[in-house]
Design a protein around this motif. Sequence first.
Motif, PDB file in Angstrom:
ATOM      1  N   VAL A   1       0.845  -1.198   0.000  1.00  0.00           N
ATOM      2  CA  VAL A   1       0.000   0.000   0.000  1.00  0.00           C
ATOM      3  C   VAL A   1       0.881   1.250   0.000  1.00  0.00           C
ATOM      4  O   VAL A   1       0.625   2.204  -0.741  1.00  0.00           O
ATOM      5  N   GLU A   2       1.937   1.229   0.801  1.00  0.00           N
ATOM      6  CA  GLU A   2       2.846   2.373   0.837  1.00  0.00           C
ATOM      7  C   GLU A   2       3.479   2.603  -0.530  1.00  0.00           C
ATOM      8  O   GLU A   2       3.576   3.738  -1.002  1.00  0.00           O
ATOM      9  N   ASP A   3       3.880   1.530  -1.210  1.00  0.00           N
ATOM     10  CA  ASP A   3       4.462   1.657  -2.548  1.00  0.00           C
ATOM     11  C   ASP A   3       3.445   2.209  -3.540  1.00  0.00           C
ATOM     12  O   ASP A   3       3.784   3.049  -4.376  1.00  0.00           O
ATOM     13  N   LEU A   4       2.201   1.733  -3.456  1.00  0.00           N
ATOM     14  CA  LEU A   4       1.159   2.189  -4.384  1.00  0.00           C
ATOM     15  C   LEU A   4       0.862   3.678  -4.225  1.00  0.00           C
ATOM     16  O   LEU A   4       0.424   4.329  -5.173  1.00  0.00           O
ATOM     17  N   THR A   5       1.082   4.221  -3.026  1.00  0.00           N
ATOM     18  CA  THR A   5       0.823   5.644  -2.786  1.00  0.00           C
ATOM     19  C   THR A   5       2.081   6.490  -2.883  1.00  0.00           C
ATOM     20  O   THR A   5       2.052   7.678  -2.550  1.00  0.00           O
ATOM     21  N   GLY A   6       3.179   5.896  -3.309  1.00  0.00           N
ATOM     22  CA  GLY A   6       4.425   6.651  -3.402  1.00  0.00           C
ATOM     23  C   GLY A   6       4.917   7.111  -2.051  1.00  0.00           C
ATOM     24  O   GLY A   6       5.605   8.112  -1.939  1.00  0.00           O
ATOM     25  N   GLY A   7       4.554   6.378  -1.009  1.00  0.00           N
ATOM     26  CA  GLY A   7       4.972   6.731   0.343  1.00  0.00           C
ATOM     27  C   GLY A   7       4.044   7.681   1.058  1.00  0.00           C
ATOM     28  O   GLY A   7       4.285   8.053   2.205  1.00  0.00           O
ATOM     29  N   ALA A   8       2.961   8.080   0.425  1.00  0.00           N
ATOM     30  CA  ALA A   8       2.036   9.036   1.040  1.00  0.00           C
ATOM     31  C   ALA A   8       1.227   8.419   2.172  1.00  0.00           C
ATOM     32  O   ALA A   8       0.797   9.119   3.078  1.00  0.00           O
ATOM     33  N   TYR A   9       1.021   7.124   2.132  1.00  0.00           N
ATOM     34  CA  TYR A   9       0.196   6.460   3.144  1.00  0.00           C
ATOM     35  C   TYR A   9       0.716   5.050   3.379  1.00  0.00           C
ATOM     36  O   TYR A   9       0.979   4.320   2.425  1.00  0.00           O
ATOM     37  N   ALA A  10       0.873   4.713   4.639  1.00  0.00           N
ATOM     38  CA  ALA A  10       1.227   3.348   5.019  1.00  0.00           C
ATOM     39  C   ALA A  10       0.294   2.968   6.167  1.00  0.00           C
ATOM     40  O   ALA A  10       0.371   3.552   7.246  1.00  0.00           O
ATOM     41  N   PRO A  11      -0.602   2.030   5.942  1.00  0.00           N
ATOM     42  CA  PRO A  11      -1.507   1.637   7.016  1.00  0.00           C
ATOM     43  C   PRO A  11      -0.721   1.032   8.174  1.00  0.00           C
ATOM     44  O   PRO A  11       0.303   0.378   7.968  1.00  0.00           O
ATOM     45  N   SER A  12      -1.195   1.254   9.371  1.00  0.00           N
ATOM     46  CA  SER A  12      -0.491   0.761  10.548  1.00  0.00           C
ATOM     47  C   SER A  12      -0.789  -0.717  10.765  1.00  0.00           C
ATOM     48  O   SER A  12      -1.827  -1.221  10.330  1.00  0.00           O
ATOM     49  N   PRO A  13       0.101  -1.417  11.455  1.00  0.00           N
ATOM     50  CA  PRO A  13      -0.181  -2.808  11.812  1.00  0.00           C
ATOM     51  C   PRO A  13      -1.474  -2.930  12.615  1.00  0.00           C
ATOM     52  O   PRO A  13      -2.192  -3.922  12.488  1.00  0.00           O
ATOM     53  N   GLY A  14      -1.799  -1.903  13.391  1.00  0.00           N
ATOM     54  CA  GLY A  14      -3.024  -1.910  14.184  1.00  0.00           C
ATOM     55  C   GLY A  14      -4.289  -1.847  13.354  1.00  0.00           C
ATOM     56  O   GLY A  14      -5.384  -2.071  13.861  1.00  0.00           O
ATOM     57  N   VAL A  15      -4.159  -1.535  12.079  1.00  0.00           N
ATOM     58  CA  VAL A  15      -5.289  -1.540  11.152  1.00  0.00           C
ATOM     59  C   VAL A  15      -5.225  -2.797  10.283  1.00  0.00           C
ATOM     60  O   VAL A  15      -6.239  -3.442  10.038  1.00  0.00           O
ATOM     61  N   ILE A  16      -4.035  -3.138   9.834  1.00  0.00           N
ATOM     62  CA  ILE A  16      -3.868  -4.261   8.905  1.00  0.00           C
ATOM     63  C   ILE A  16      -4.223  -5.598   9.547  1.00  0.00           C
ATOM     64  O   ILE A  16      -5.020  -6.370   9.003  1.00  0.00           O
ATOM     65  N   TYR A  17      -3.643  -5.896  10.705  1.00  0.00           N
ATOM     66  CA  TYR A  17      -3.825  -7.232  11.281  1.00  0.00           C
ATOM     67  C   TYR A  17      -5.265  -7.533  11.706  1.00  0.00           C
ATOM     68  O   TYR A  17      -5.763  -8.627  11.426  1.00  0.00           O
TER      69      TYR A  17
END
Length: 185
Positions: free
Chosen positions: A63-79
Motif C-alpha cells: 500500500v505504501e508503494d502504491l501511494t508513493g509513500g504518502a500512506y502506510a496503514p499501521s499494523p493496528g489496522v492491517i492485522y
Amino acid sequence: MHHVGGRRHGRHGPGADWEDGRGGRGEGRSGRRRVFESTELRLVLLKLIADQPRHGYDLIRAVEDLTGGAYAPSPGVIYPTLTMLEEMGQIEKLGSDGARKEFTITQDGRVQLAGEMETVEGLFARLAALARKREKVDAAPIRRAMDNLKAVLMHRLGRETVETETLHAVAAILDEAAQRIERLP
C-alpha cells in the motif's frame, strides 16, 4: 508513528493533509484524514492478496508503494482487517515463515472481489492519485528552506537591538520573495 510535542503523527508527519479521494473530510478520531473506510481497506487487501499471497508486513509495504509513500496503514489496522477477512472465509493462512503468516485468497474471496471489481478499481485509482499528489508536493526542499529562513530570522531579529531599517529591509525581502514565488509558472 512518531510523536511530536505529545501528538501522534503517521508517516506523513505533522500537519499532513492527504485527501481521502472523495472530496470529503473522512477524519478519524485523531483528526487526521482517513484514506479508506474499513470496508474499502478490506477490498484493497483482498485484491493485493489475490494478486499474490502476502503477509501483513508485505501488505503495509504494498500500500505504501502504491501511494508513493504518502500512506502506510499501521499494523493496528492491517492485522485486525486480516483477521476479519479470515473469519469471513475470504482469505486463509498458508504456511508460516517464522512469525509471519502468509495469506491467500479463498474461492469466497474471489467471488467477493469479482462482485466489487468496479469499487476495487476506484480504490486503486485513489491510491495512484495519492502517489501522483505526493510526487507533485514532495515539499522536503521547501520545508528545509523555510526552516533555514526561520532560523536566520530568529538569529538576526532576535537581538536586543534591531534597527527599524533592518526590520523594514527584512519585510521588503520577504515581500519580494512572495511576489516572485507567486509569478512562477
